[in-house]
Write an enzyme that holds these catalytic residues in place. Sequence first.
Site, short mmCIF file in Angstrom:
data_model
loop_
_atom_site.label_atom_id
_atom_site.label_comp_id
_atom_site.label_asym_id
_atom_site.label_seq_id
_atom_site.Cartn_x
_atom_site.Cartn_y
_atom_site.Cartn_z
N ASP A 1 -3.70 58.20 50.78
CA ASP A 1 -4.50 58.81 52.02
C ASP A 1 -4.19 57.91 53.20
OD1 ASP A 1 -5.42 61.05 50.46
OD2 ASP A 1 -6.92 59.55 49.73
N LYS B 1 0.86 58.88 55.18
CA LYS B 1 2.19 58.90 54.76
C LYS B 1 2.81 60.02 55.68
CE LYS B 1 1.33 58.58 50.55
NZ LYS B 1 0.00 58.28 50.45
N GLY C 1 -1.93 64.85 48.86
CA GLY C 1 -1.84 65.49 50.18
C GLY C 1 -1.50 64.92 51.36
N HIS C 2 -0.61 65.54 52.16
CA HIS C 2 -0.50 64.84 53.31
C HIS C 2 -1.07 66.04 54.60
CE1 HIS C 2 2.02 62.18 51.40
NE2 HIS C 2 2.99 63.00 51.22
N GLN D 1 0.31 59.55 46.81
CA GLN D 1 -0.86 58.30 46.45
C GLN D 1 -0.43 57.19 47.03
OE1 GLN D 1 0.47 60.04 43.39
NE2 GLN D 1 -0.80 61.97 43.61
#
Length: 428
Positions: free
Chosen positions: A13, A16, A40-41, A223
């Site tokens: 988180d 990225k 998630g991004h 991650q």
Amino acid sequence: MPALVLLGAQWGDEGKGKATDLLGGSVDYVVRYQGGNNAGHTVVVGDQKYALHLLPSGILSPGCTPVIGNGVVVDPAVLLSELSGLNERGVDTSKLLISGNAHLITPYNITVDKVTERFLGKRKIGTTGRGIGPTYADKINRTGIRVQDLFDESILHQKVEAALDVKNQVLAKLYNHRAIAAEQVVEEMLGYADQLRGFVADTTLLLNNAIDDGKVVLFEGGQGTLLDVDHGTYPFVTSSNPTAGGACTGAGVGPTKINRVIGILKAYTTRVGAGPFPTELFDKDGEALRIIGGERGVTTGRDRRCGWFDAVIARYATRVNGLTDFFLTKLDVLTGWEQIPVCVAYEIDGKRVEELPYSQSDFHHAKPVYEMLPGWSEDITKAKTFSDLPKNAQAYVKALEEMSGAPISAIGVGPGRDETIEINSFLS
């Protein structure tokens, strides 16, 4: 031209997606090499915000080919839903490529994940319940279903039946859960075959040829370093290798072809799920970081645990990944603090420790040793160069760079695509 790995240097988180998207216009391929839709991004393009879970962030950059590598575990329903959502917003997703060797998350993997986590009770790991871990377990046990199996009904049927022979026994006798019908699973999985067929390719061959031809290839980790199954805060980790070595196995590219390894660092620290977190805050500062930073998981929807910057884990990330650069994100969130604590070491059983302890017990009992750095009150979101930053913000960045062991080559000063200060080019 370079091949780059871009990964999280903390617990994930870190932003990225913003970093990948920033580079996306300059690279030819962006490759996810591990994880699944438990990562998630969030990427902001103009006034549009995109939440990506399984797709590489490069899918938002015209001219860039997004690739899902063999090390990723793919939930076909989630993938197709994500593609559909982007198509509805006018994003071209036709260039996506998926490795035929990537493993598929089946309905029974999701079931096993959820019932196992419930069974653990207070000892639960904090998984997302999306079947990631059980799918990787099947892969290691050589009972997994791969993307290419969708195109051979006989093989798919044999593999599903073999997997359920054991799993149904466990579900019924240990978890008191009804058996899962193999025919139902096969029918559902075959329903994805025609929709995915056009995306499937020999991505290992393609990526090696691309690098040999001078193309720029960016390998994007999900991650973060401290969630790596080998090098993270085990057992509170993910089921794959987000560290730099995972890019080689998860995409089929040799380590000698990697030119740079970029670690994404948040200007403070967060993590989602259970596990040790030495600098975690339980006071008004922690709540302020959570609110100002918008710290809610893109995929999980859970509030992130927040704490001050931890230079010990940053140094560890530099070491285990061989980092050549850092991208420091969310510096703007720290605006307004008169003083900003930075963890420079731990105290464990009365002793000062400056490197991450290898012992799980020691890390659980580590207490942060803080150094106070002066804060700033000026708005930094309009800064275009390092010299535009307030002096105290510059000093904060320089202190983190020195403590972390690799140069900070870019700084995020806001959520927008253009709110980034580039100090050194990642592509030089």
